[in-house]
Design a protein around this motif. Sequence first.
Motif, PDB file in Angstrom:
ATOM      1  N   LYS A 160      -4.190  14.098  -1.129  1.00 24.53           N
ATOM      2  CA  LYS A 160      -3.665  12.867  -0.554  1.00 24.53           C
ATOM      3  C   LYS A 160      -4.487  11.664  -1.000  1.00 24.53           C
ATOM      4  O   LYS A 160      -5.702  11.742  -1.123  1.00 24.53           O
ATOM      5  CB  LYS A 160      -3.669  12.975   0.976  1.00 24.53           C
ATOM      6  CG  LYS A 160      -2.911  11.866   1.688  1.00 24.53           C
ATOM      7  CD  LYS A 160      -2.874  12.139   3.187  1.00 24.53           C
ATOM      8  CE  LYS A 160      -2.099  11.056   3.924  1.00 24.53           C
ATOM      9  NZ  LYS A 160      -2.061  11.328   5.386  1.00 24.53           N
ATOM     10  N   GLN A 161      -3.797  10.558  -1.235  1.00 28.67           N
ATOM     11  CA  GLN A 161      -4.470   9.347  -1.711  1.00 28.67           C
ATOM     12  C   GLN A 161      -3.753   8.108  -1.182  1.00 28.67           C
ATOM     13  O   GLN A 161      -2.527   8.058  -1.135  1.00 28.67           O
ATOM     14  CB  GLN A 161      -4.466   9.309  -3.248  1.00 28.67           C
ATOM     15  CG  GLN A 161      -5.081   8.074  -3.854  1.00 28.67           C
ATOM     16  CD  GLN A 161      -6.603   8.115  -3.821  1.00 28.67           C
ATOM     17  OE1 GLN A 161      -7.196   9.084  -4.276  1.00 28.67           O
ATOM     18  NE2 GLN A 161      -7.228   7.076  -3.296  1.00 28.67           N
ATOM     19  N   THR A 162      -4.530   7.115  -0.773  1.00 32.69           N
ATOM     20  CA  THR A 162      -3.989   5.802  -0.442  1.00 32.69           C
ATOM     21  C   THR A 162      -4.374   4.834  -1.557  1.00 32.69           C
ATOM     22  O   THR A 162      -5.541   4.776  -1.959  1.00 32.69           O
ATOM     23  CB  THR A 162      -4.535   5.290   0.902  1.00 32.69           C
ATOM     24  OG1 THR A 162      -4.058   6.124   1.949  1.00 32.69           O
ATOM     25  CG2 THR A 162      -4.062   3.857   1.165  1.00 32.69           C
TER      26      THR A 162
ATOM     27  N   THR B  54       0.702   5.646   0.360  1.00 27.58           N
ATOM     28  CA  THR B  54      -0.065   6.850   0.653  1.00 27.58           C
ATOM     29  C   THR B  54       0.792   8.060   0.319  1.00 27.58           C
ATOM     30  O   THR B  54       1.939   8.161   0.759  1.00 27.58           O
ATOM     31  CB  THR B  54      -0.484   6.905   2.132  1.00 27.58           C
ATOM     32  OG1 THR B  54      -1.331   5.792   2.431  1.00 27.58           O
ATOM     33  CG2 THR B  54      -1.252   8.189   2.421  1.00 27.58           C
TER      34      THR B  54
ATOM     35  N   ARG C 147       0.845  -1.188   0.000  1.00 29.65           N
ATOM     36  CA  ARG C 147       0.000   0.000   0.000  1.00 29.65           C
ATOM     37  C   ARG C 147       0.879   1.236   0.000  1.00 29.65           C
ATOM     38  O   ARG C 147       1.941   1.251   0.614  1.00 29.65           O
ATOM     39  CB  ARG C 147      -0.913  -0.012   1.231  1.00 29.65           C
ATOM     40  CG  ARG C 147      -1.954   1.087   1.265  1.00 29.65           C
ATOM     41  CD  ARG C 147      -2.876   0.919   2.461  1.00 29.65           C
ATOM     42  NE  ARG C 147      -2.175   1.164   3.710  1.00 29.65           N
ATOM     43  CZ  ARG C 147      -2.782   1.178   4.901  1.00 29.65           C
ATOM     44  NH1 ARG C 147      -4.064   0.928   4.982  1.00 29.65           N
ATOM     45  NH2 ARG C 147      -2.089   1.423   5.994  1.00 29.65           N
TER      46      ARG C 147
END
Length: 207
Positions: free
Chosen positions: A44-46, A6, A4
Amino acid sequence: MISRLTGMIVEKLPPECVLDVQGVGYEIHLPMTSFYQLAEIDQKQTIFIHQVIREDAHALYGFHSRYERDLFRELLKANGVGPKLALAILSAMSGQEFIATVQHAEVNRLVKIPGVGKKTAERLLLEMKDRLAKWQAVSSDISPSAGVDAGVQPLEYNQSQSASQDAIEALIALGYKANQAESAVKKVSAGQSSSEQIIRLALKSML
């Protein structure tokens, strides 16, 4: 392995984006159904990641949810399905729609996706039926013909005057022939200023 990431969205060129994570820009390939869910530029993005390591390249495939990433991984286990084909399948339809398509054995729906011939579609349906038995769609009443709109709410991002060309290039990157991409985009681009919206409508029109 990367699971993952972020960071900040710094570039969006479907079906890819660049995610800045503490000064390092990661180029990530996404199915369009996940691309529609991306935040706007400089937000912001995960992103859930599937990493593919080969001798000649390291590639990152990104997904809006763990659910979508796990479905992508199930597709990769099927005979003859690589990342590019799995990406094309999950761009043409959402995860829930794909599961419904498998459940209903919709061969004709799958063969409209680039890289999927009749034999491949039949084999894929056979293999995935047992593999996806443990999966349950979010909505039990989703039908295979519901279209790519089901459960997908696209987000706007920086527009450009070349939205139609960007859409054509994105469809070609997903495996569609140039003439198919151009024809589909021309059919749906009137009045649309976002390449995401054009891609979304074009993919829907070809299923």
